[in-house]
Scaffold this active site. Structure first.
Site, PDB file in Angstrom:
ATOM      1  N   ASP A 515     -11.036   2.996   6.876  1.00 19.74           N
ATOM      2  CA  ASP A 515      -9.791   3.218   7.577  1.00 19.74           C
ATOM      3  C   ASP A 515     -10.064   2.749   9.012  1.00 19.74           C
ATOM      4  O   ASP A 515     -11.210   2.598   9.398  1.00 19.74           O
ATOM      5  CB  ASP A 515      -9.523   4.725   7.528  1.00 19.74           C
ATOM      6  CG  ASP A 515      -8.245   5.120   8.193  1.00 19.74           C
ATOM      7  OD1 ASP A 515      -7.236   4.493   7.898  1.00 19.74           O
ATOM      8  OD2 ASP A 515      -8.267   6.065   8.988  1.00 19.74           O
ATOM      9  N   ASP A 707      -5.487  11.062   6.005  1.00 18.36           N
ATOM     10  CA  ASP A 707      -5.582  10.166   4.862  1.00 18.36           C
ATOM     11  C   ASP A 707      -6.159  10.857   3.623  1.00 18.36           C
ATOM     12  O   ASP A 707      -6.824  10.225   2.810  1.00 18.36           O
ATOM     13  CB  ASP A 707      -6.385   8.914   5.217  1.00 18.36           C
ATOM     14  CG  ASP A 707      -7.642   9.242   5.994  1.00 18.36           C
ATOM     15  OD1 ASP A 707      -8.006  10.428   6.019  1.00 18.36           O
ATOM     16  OD2 ASP A 707      -8.257   8.332   6.552  1.00 18.36           O
TER      17      ASP A 707
END
Ligand code: ADP
Ligand code: MG
Length: 809
Positions: A515, A707
């Protein structure tokens, strides 16, 4: 008409027609159910109404206490049941009526809950002391059995609307120490017994060659028999117990053939001694017991160590802090600290609570939390954590998290969770061992049948040999010892395995997805520029933006709040969090949005900004109002990590929700060629599924806050858990260390561990398959079998312990 009445106790809506009430603090208050009514009445009756004034969160709605539950509580009074969690208060100076236990209390929502429980328990007749551990929601109580029973104490807690049950981890700690002591004793007795029996055996063999007189030989046998009794009864007891427990639970473990071997060997030899005819195997049996106990002692040691690291963490935090109020210093129990309190931490002291330094600068040692062995410089504005040690100079710390939200408590909870889950591989090994044992017992039956017909005088010796030689001890020990050694090695370096499958999954990873925000970058963006497009001033736009961000946890949100420097903000209605895009809300009847391009559906102009910066936009219903330029720092050493991963044939890629130019910049700076930008969390998840479909085993590395679903979709996930984020971090592995290189080390560790386990399995299975036929055709004698089996297990355990030394570079 929409005049909802809410339950005074739990805050739930009171359904129309329900007429329940309790007089609290001088007024009649509505209650939603009989449960709440009972709890509220009990609180009032006990003079604890203050609870309602002090509480900051609403409690859970209690369930009615049903008679069957009361019966269940009564079970805890049973002495046998109590054995599993009561402390040995008998051993202390108190008399036998005083009992001590640790209870874990569920349903605690805020500090007032603890206050309520504590007060109520203290009022009860027969309770001697009550000590709460805020971090773990555990309470240690002493009570006098003549006045109150444990079940009554538990029922009293139920009456307040909470669930309590005895907690045994600390007891287990105590038990573990005791167990270790008794294991050493058993091992010593078995060792002595084996040495003696072996001397006798040598004398018997030698004597047989030189024509030892029958009477003397018989005496030696009787001696051996007597010397073997303690080994077969006291020392071997754990094997019998484990075998029996296994049988009761319909599990055939390795202890079954061991027990059969020992008992058959002993009884057969004893009969031979009494008859004065036939072979005796006392030396074999004692040696077997001694070796087995030794191997298990080693394996136990490795496992205990990894369990204790979790327990020890909680003990790290001090119980007393120096609170600073108006220039006065006052020693205060840590449990009484409030958010925002200032505490003084002198050099050499352990920091008592998570917080921010408000005065002074120093260096601290966080090695016990994050594995970082360097002293870290900390100055005003930096975060510090409970459990770390202040090295240099005194600092004043403003408390930002109370004990149960502290990093320490979170780590300890995660470790607890990991230990509750057995690695799938260890489970498989257990299952295979069970099949193996079944097969072994069947084979033993046929071998016995065969020899019974061929040479009945040999049956006993051969059956004994087969049982001993092929017991799947090595197979059962192969995995657990290795997992334990690897786990405690990683915790020491700031890598926390929080799931049972984590290590196995890491070993198979061939694609790592990163990420961006908070992972490749530090996640502390700073607002460097504001460009306006409409009639609103930059300051006004910033105020609106910061107001919208108040409820968001995204790293970007923090930078807006920071930029406003505590100036008053607007009240926001119908606040909305659009994951991976931004936030929306209504301020003074106007709707605003703040986030990336996708969120607005409006054309956005090009903004001049450095390539490392991200842009977020603010718009109202119709037009774009402003662009904010935020700059975040790259996380150090990511490039080295990417290269190291490449040498292990692991592909890397980036999936980000940020705009393409920024992602491209970071991708290039860390040498990752595959990247995608502008993805929503669902799209990220779809990408991961696509990778998996192409045969990749995906490790997702994220910041673990926004996330979670993406992390969960990968085969295995690592969440950046540094600092204050830990409490909410999700991930099979949490990286406490600031060093991203630990990711590569964790993969290396997992691969090495799997290699060790594989070696162990191959060795264990090969040994068994090899030894069994030789034993079955009578080529091996029992003592050789005992040595073979013990050595094979020992090799497996020693091989596992190698993990720590091999990886400590
Ligand atoms: P990444 O994939 O880089 O970690 P996210 O998926 O968390 O990024 O967010 C993607 C983009 O959405 C951010 O770059 C930002 O433009 C926007 N965004 C997300 N959350 C917020 C927020 N709270 N405020 C402003 N913008 C946000
Ligand atoms: Mg993110």
């Amino acid at each position: 008409m929409n005049n909802q009445v809410r339950c005074y106790h739990c805050g739930l809506e009171v359904l129309s027609g329900v007429r329940l009430g309790v007089k609290v603090l001088g007024e009649s208050r509505a209650m939603c159910c009989l449960g709440c009514q009972a709890v509220a009445e009990s609180i009032v009756e006990n003079g604890l109404e203050d609870y309602y004034q002090h509480r900051t969160e609403l409690p859970q709605t209690p369930e009615d206490l049903i008679p069957s539950e009361l019966k269940q509580l009564a079970l805890y009074d049973h002495p046998e049941v109590q054995k599993s969690f009561l402390f040995g208060a008998q051993g202390t100076e108190q008399d036998g009526h005083i009992k001590e236990a640790v209870l874990i209390i569920e349903g605690i929502t805020c500090a007032a809950c603890i206050w309520l429980n504590e007060r109520h328990l203290k009022q009860l007749v027969g309770i001697q002391s009550v000590a709460f551990n805020y971090g773990s929601h555990r309470v240690r109580i002493h009570w006098d059995e003549q006045h109150i029973k444990l079940s009554q104490i538990l029922a009293e807690i139920r009456k307040l609307g909470y669930h309590a049950h005895p907690f045994s981890a600390q007891q287990q700690d105590f038990l573990r120490a005791q167990q270790r002591k008794s294991n050493i004793k058993r091992l010593a007795v078995a060792g002595l017994s084996a040495a003696q029996a072996m001397m006798m055996a040598v004398a018997l063999y030698a004597g047989a060659a030189q024509g030892l007189e029958y009477a003397n030989a018989q005496m030696l046998r009787w001696f051996s028999l007597v010397l073997t009794i303690p080994a077969v009864t006291y020392c071997a007891w754990p094997f019998y117990r484990a075998a029996w427990n296994g049988l009761v639970n319909r599990q055939l473990g390795m202890d079954v053939p061991i027990s059969l071997g020992i008992l058959a060997g002993f009884i057969g030899s004893a009969i031979a001694t009494v008859r004065g005819d036939g072979m005796v195997y006392f030396d074999t049996i004692t040696m077997l017991i001694c070796f087995l106990l030794g191997t298990r002692y080693l394996e136990r040691g490795a496992r205990d160590k990894s369990i204790e690291s979790a327990e020890n963490l909680l003990r790290l935090s001090p119980s007393i802090a120096t609170r600073v109020t108006d220039g006065q210093y006052l020693l205060t129990p840590v449990v009484e600290l409030q958010l925002g309190d200032h505490i003084l931490v002198k050099p050499g002291e352990t920091i008592a609570a998570d917080g921010v330094i408000v005065e002074g600068a120093t260096s601290v040692d966080e090695s016990l939390l994050t594995g970082e062995s360097r002293a870290l410089a900390k100055t005003t504005g930096d975060d510090v954590f409970a459990g770390s040690i202040n090295y240099e100079s005194p600092v004043t710390v403003a408390v930002t998290a109370l004990a149960d939200n502290s990093m320490l408590a979170s780590i300890s909870r995660l470790l607890d969770r990991a230990q509750a889950e057995k690695p799938p591989l260890a489970e498989t090994a257990d299952r295979v061992a069970a099949y193996f044992t079944t097969a072994l017992l069947i084979i033993v039956f046929f071998v016995a049948l065969f020899w019974w017909q061929q040479a009945p005088n040999k049956v006993f010796e051969i059956v004994l040999t087969v049982l001993v030689v092929s017991c799947p001890c090595a197979l059962s020990l192969a995995a657990p010892a290795a997992f334990a050694a690897a786990g405690s090695h990683l915790v020491g370096r700031g890598v926390l395995l929080t799931r049972g499958h984590a290590l196995e999954s890491l070993a198979n990873v061939n694609h790592v997805v990163f990420d961006k925000t908070g992972t490749l970058t530090l996640g502390k963006p700073i607002l460097i520029d504001t460009i306006t497009y409409g009639s609103l001033s930059a300051a006004e736009c910033l105020k609106i933006a910061a107001s919208l961000e108040q409820a968001s946890e995204h790293p970007i949100a923090k930078s807006f709040i920071l930029a406003m420097a505590r100036q008053p903000l607007y009240q926001v209605e119908t606040h909305q969090n659009i994951a991976g895009q931004g936030v929306a809300g209504v301020i003074a009847d106007r709707a605003y949005r703040l986030g990336n391009e996708q969120l607005h559906g409006l054309p956005t102009p090009i903004v001049q900004c450095p390539p490392s910066a991200s842009v977020v936009w603010l718009s109202n219903e119709t037009t774009l109002l402003a662009a904010f330029v935020l700059s975040d720092q790259a996380r150090p050493h990511v490039q080295a990590l990417v290269r190291d991963l490449a040498t292990q044939q692991i592909t890397t890629s980036i999936l980000s929700g940020d705009a393409a130019p920024t992602v491209a910049h970071f991708a290039q700076s860390v040498e990752i060629s595959q990247w995608q930008a502008g993805l929503s969390p669902e799209q990220k998840l779809r990408q991961i599924r696509a990778l998996q479909q192409q045969g990749a085993t995906v490790l997702m590395v994220g910041d673990g806050i926004n996330d979670a679903p993406v992390l969960a979709g990968a085969n295995v996930s690592i969440a950046m858990g540094s600092g204050t984020q830990l409490a909410r971090a999700t991930g099979d592995v949490v990286l406490l260390s600031e060093q991203v290189s630990e990711i590569e080390h964790a993969i290396k560790t997992s691969k090495f561990t799997m290699q060790v386990i594989r070696q162990n399995f191959i060795w264990a299975i090969a040994y068994n398959l090899f030894a069994l036929p030789f034993a079955a055709i009578g080529l091996i004698s029992p003592w050789m079998a005992a040595i073979g089996m013990s050595v094979s297990s020992l090799i497996v355990v020693l091989n596992a312990l190698r993990i720590k030394t091999y990886l400590a570079d």
